[in-house]
Design a protein around this motif. Structure first.
Motif, mmCIF file in Angstrom:
data_model
loop_
_atom_site.group_PDB
_atom_site.id
_atom_site.type_symbol
_atom_site.label_atom_id
_atom_site.label_comp_id
_atom_site.label_asym_id
_atom_site.label_seq_id
_atom_site.Cartn_x
_atom_site.Cartn_y
_atom_site.Cartn_z
ATOM 1 N N LEU A 1 45.913 41.671 35.798
ATOM 2 C CA LEU A 1 47.352 41.701 35.547
ATOM 3 C C LEU A 1 47.769 40.420 34.822
ATOM 4 O O LEU A 1 48.835 39.878 35.039
ATOM 5 C CB LEU A 1 48.113 41.834 36.866
ATOM 6 N N SER A 2 46.907 39.948 33.935
ATOM 7 C CA SER A 2 47.198 38.719 33.199
ATOM 8 C C SER A 2 48.128 39.005 32.026
ATOM 9 O O SER A 2 48.226 40.132 31.549
ATOM 10 C CB SER A 2 45.895 38.090 32.691
ATOM 11 N N TYR A 3 48.836 37.949 31.579
ATOM 12 C CA TYR A 3 49.765 38.032 30.444
ATOM 13 C C TYR A 3 50.832 39.111 30.641
ATOM 14 O O TYR A 3 51.141 39.869 29.742
ATOM 15 C CB TYR A 3 49.000 38.315 29.141
ATOM 16 N N ASN A 4 51.418 39.205 31.831
ATOM 17 C CA ASN A 4 52.453 40.197 32.094
ATOM 18 C C ASN A 4 53.816 39.579 32.381
ATOM 19 O O ASN A 4 54.783 40.294 32.540
ATOM 20 C CB ASN A 4 52.057 41.079 33.278
ATOM 21 N N GLY A 5 53.886 38.280 32.473
ATOM 22 C CA GLY A 5 55.153 37.635 32.809
ATOM 23 C C GLY A 5 55.561 37.871 34.247
ATOM 24 O O GLY A 5 56.754 37.851 34.571
ATOM 25 N N ILE A 6 54.588 38.098 35.141
ATOM 26 C CA ILE A 6 54.892 38.323 36.554
ATOM 27 C C ILE A 6 55.512 37.056 37.150
ATOM 28 O O ILE A 6 54.997 35.960 36.978
ATOM 29 C CB ILE A 6 53.626 38.711 37.331
ATOM 30 N N GLN A 7 56.617 37.219 37.866
ATOM 31 C CA GLN A 7 57.332 36.075 38.438
ATOM 32 C C GLN A 7 57.245 36.029 39.960
ATOM 33 O O GLN A 7 57.486 34.979 40.548
ATOM 34 C CB GLN A 7 58.800 36.127 38.018
ATOM 35 N N ALA A 8 56.924 37.141 40.601
ATOM 36 C CA ALA A 8 56.901 37.165 42.064
ATOM 37 C C ALA A 8 55.863 38.148 42.569
ATOM 38 O O ALA A 8 55.624 39.191 41.956
ATOM 39 C CB ALA A 8 58.277 37.541 42.619
ATOM 40 N N ILE A 9 55.235 37.786 43.694
ATOM 41 C CA ILE A 9 54.310 38.684 44.374
ATOM 42 C C ILE A 9 54.839 38.900 45.782
ATOM 43 O O ILE A 9 54.874 37.970 46.595
ATOM 44 C CB ILE A 9 52.885 38.112 44.434
ATOM 45 N N GLU A 10 55.281 40.103 46.067
ATOM 46 C CA GLU A 10 55.868 40.430 47.362
ATOM 47 C C GLU A 10 54.770 40.643 48.414
ATOM 48 O O GLU A 10 53.586 40.769 48.075
ATOM 49 C CB GLU A 10 56.729 41.697 47.236
ATOM 50 N N PRO A 11 55.149 40.712 49.705
ATOM 51 C CA PRO A 11 54.153 40.953 50.764
ATOM 52 C C PRO A 11 53.395 42.254 50.533
ATOM 53 O O PRO A 11 53.967 43.254 50.112
ATOM 54 C CB PRO A 11 55.000 41.018 52.031
ATOM 55 N N TYR A 12 52.105 42.216 50.806
ATOM 56 C CA TYR A 12 51.230 43.400 50.753
ATOM 57 C C TYR A 12 51.268 44.079 49.385
ATOM 58 O O TYR A 12 51.115 45.296 49.288
ATOM 59 C CB TYR A 12 51.622 44.405 51.836
ATOM 60 N N ALA A 13 51.447 43.298 48.314
ATOM 61 C CA ALA A 13 51.531 43.877 46.975
ATOM 62 C C ALA A 13 50.244 44.603 46.596
ATOM 63 O O ALA A 13 50.277 45.538 45.785
ATOM 64 C CB ALA A 13 51.830 42.784 45.961
ATOM 65 N N PHE A 14 49.117 44.179 47.171
ATOM 66 C CA PHE A 14 47.836 44.781 46.794
ATOM 67 C C PHE A 14 47.271 45.674 47.896
ATOM 68 O O PHE A 14 46.082 45.981 47.900
ATOM 69 C CB PHE A 14 46.842 43.666 46.442
ATOM 70 N N LEU A 15 48.117 46.078 48.809
ATOM 71 C CA LEU A 15 47.684 46.982 49.867
ATOM 72 C C LEU A 15 47.189 48.283 49.255
ATOM 73 O O LEU A 15 47.833 48.864 48.389
ATOM 74 C CB LEU A 15 48.837 47.267 50.827
ATOM 75 N N GLY A 16 46.037 48.756 49.703
ATOM 76 C CA GLY A 16 45.434 49.947 49.130
ATOM 77 C C GLY A 16 44.235 49.633 48.267
ATOM 78 O O GLY A 16 43.566 50.536 47.774
ATOM 79 N N LEU A 17 43.954 48.330 48.075
ATOM 80 C CA LEU A 17 42.809 47.913 47.269
ATOM 81 C C LEU A 17 41.778 47.224 48.150
ATOM 82 O O LEU A 17 41.298 46.135 47.837
ATOM 83 C CB LEU A 17 43.269 46.977 46.146
ATOM 84 N N SER A 18 41.434 47.845 49.240
ATOM 85 C CA SER A 18 40.564 47.213 50.234
ATOM 86 C C SER A 18 39.158 46.963 49.718
ATOM 87 O O SER A 18 38.410 46.190 50.315
ATOM 88 C CB SER A 18 40.506 48.077 51.491
ATOM 89 N N ARG A 19 38.782 47.623 48.609
ATOM 90 C CA ARG A 19 37.440 47.417 48.062
ATOM 91 C C ARG A 19 37.468 46.656 46.729
ATOM 92 O O ARG A 19 36.471 46.598 46.025
ATOM 93 C CB ARG A 19 36.737 48.765 47.875
ATOM 94 N N LEU A 20 38.605 46.073 46.412
ATOM 95 C CA LEU A 20 38.736 45.316 45.169
ATOM 96 C C LEU A 20 37.857 44.074 45.219
ATOM 97 O O LEU A 20 37.860 43.333 46.195
ATOM 98 C CB LEU A 20 40.202 44.908 44.961
ATOM 99 N N HIS A 21 37.097 43.847 44.138
ATOM 100 C CA HIS A 21 36.205 42.691 44.074
ATOM 101 C C HIS A 21 36.769 41.566 43.215
ATOM 102 O O HIS A 21 36.496 40.395 43.478
ATOM 103 C CB HIS A 21 34.841 43.112 43.514
ATOM 104 N N LEU A 22 37.526 41.889 42.164
ATOM 105 C CA LEU A 22 38.027 40.864 41.249
ATOM 106 C C LEU A 22 39.498 41.129 40.947
ATOM 107 O O LEU A 22 39.869 42.245 40.599
ATOM 108 C CB LEU A 22 37.213 40.872 39.944
ATOM 109 N N LEU A 23 40.312 40.070 41.088
ATOM 110 C CA LEU A 23 41.743 40.159 40.800
ATOM 111 C C LEU A 23 42.113 39.022 39.849
ATOM 112 O O LEU A 23 41.901 37.845 40.146
ATOM 113 C CB LEU A 23 42.561 40.047 42.089
ATOM 114 N N ASP A 24 42.653 39.392 38.683
ATOM 115 C CA ASP A 24 43.020 38.409 37.658
ATOM 116 C C ASP A 24 44.527 38.450 37.422
ATOM 117 O O ASP A 24 45.063 39.431 36.912
ATOM 118 C CB ASP A 24 42.276 38.719 36.360
ATOM 119 N N LEU A 25 45.219 37.353 37.801
ATOM 120 C CA LEU A 25 46.667 37.230 37.608
ATOM 121 C C LEU A 25 46.990 36.032 36.707
ATOM 122 O O LEU A 25 48.065 35.448 36.803
ATOM 123 C CB LEU A 25 47.364 37.061 38.951
#
Length: 293
Positions: free
Chosen positions: A44-68
């Motif tokens: 999710l790089s280069y998106n202009g994200i300003q805030a990450i709310e609680p449990y924003a990534f809930l449902g990705l229990s097997r995610l290995h790499l997260l790029d913000l």
């Protein structure tokens, strides 16, 4: 998109979302009909994200790499990274604004990241390592390049000694090379945990600017030596002040003797002047030539 789309197929393995001007990652943003996604990569790089709310990534229990990386995070919930027990790599390069710095520390302090191997936080103007405890992770690489770190405290150095598998990258930070850097200096000299150690340069004081930290002399970061030097200057000042006081007291107590000495000099000068004056008159008047002085 203004927010993360919610109709992501449940079979998704790689999800890259760039340049969509997302402002907030909301709760359950990646839930699809109540089914957990089996992602391995999420960018999710280069998106202009300003805030990450609680449990924003809930449902990705097997995610290995997260790029913000390369966002503008002003708010990060303390529960932003909950629900990511399999996450191995987290990239937050050039994303954390000053307002979110302390929030980042709380967000990373979660058992959900216990399997995290690589954490990249380059270019975020951080002034400290934002990890409250290193032992809750399985970190192998911590990238803190190009921040505003001036010193690494003794407590962090102790943690680094204990977690010897970690490799910490710290180049392009403006280190203040004073005795506050003592513990970190010895860690740098005696450990191989900093692969870019040779690129760590002093920024302050001016006399040491540009000098590699590991090339400093031990006495330059020795707090005991620095304190003794300061004490010696204070002691010298006190001694000189005492000498001045004693000298003034001697002058005061002996002002009568000095006065008599000055009077004696004045009398001697006056007698000599009288002799010179009489000899002048004698030379001028031949009648006084046979008069003895």
């Amino acid at each position: 998109y203004a927010e993360v789309p919610r109709d992501i197929p449940e079979w998704t393995s790689t999800f890259i979302l760039k340049g969509s001007n997302i402002s907030t990652l909301q709760r359950d943003a990646f839930m699809t009909n109540g089914t957990e996604l089996e992602m391995t990569t999420l960018s999710l790089s280069y998106n202009g994200i300003q805030a990450i709310e609680p449990y924003a990534f809930l449902g990705l229990s097997r995610l290995h790499l997260l790029d913000l990386s390369h966002n503008q995070l002003e708010f990060i919930s303390s529960r932003a990274f909950h629900g990511l027990p399999e996450l191995r790599s987290l990239y937050l390069n050039y994303s954390i604004l000053p307002a979110a710095t302390t929030q980042l520390s709380d967000a990373l302090n979660t058992q959900s990241l216990r399997n995290l191997h690589r954490l990249e936080l380059a270019g975020n103007t951080l002034t400290f390592i934002p990890l409250q405890r290193l032992d809750i992770y399985n970190l192998h690489a911590l990238v803190l390049i190009n921040n505003s770190i001036e010193s690494i405290g003794r407590e962090n150095v102790t943690s680094l000694y204990q977690q010897r598998r970690i490799r910490v990258y710290l180049s392009l930070n403006p280190f203040r090379c004073s005795c506050e850097l003592e513990a970190f200096y010895y860690w740098l000299k005696n450990s191989s945990q900093c692969p870019d150690a040779g690129r760590l340069l002093c920024s302050e004081p001016e006399a040491k600017r540009g000098i590699p930290v590991e090339k400093l002399r031990e006495e330059e970061v020795d707090c005991m030596n620095e304190n003794l030097e300061a004490v010696s200057y204070v002691f010298l000042g006190i001694v000189l002040a005492l000498i001045g006081v004693v000298f003034l007291m001697v002058l005061y107590l002996n002002r009568g003797g000095i006065k008599r000495w000055l009077n004696n000099i004045r009398e001697a000068c006056r007698d000599q002047m009288e002799v010179y004056h009489y000899r002048y008159e004698q030379d001028s008047d031949p009648r006084l030539a046979n008069v003895a002085v």
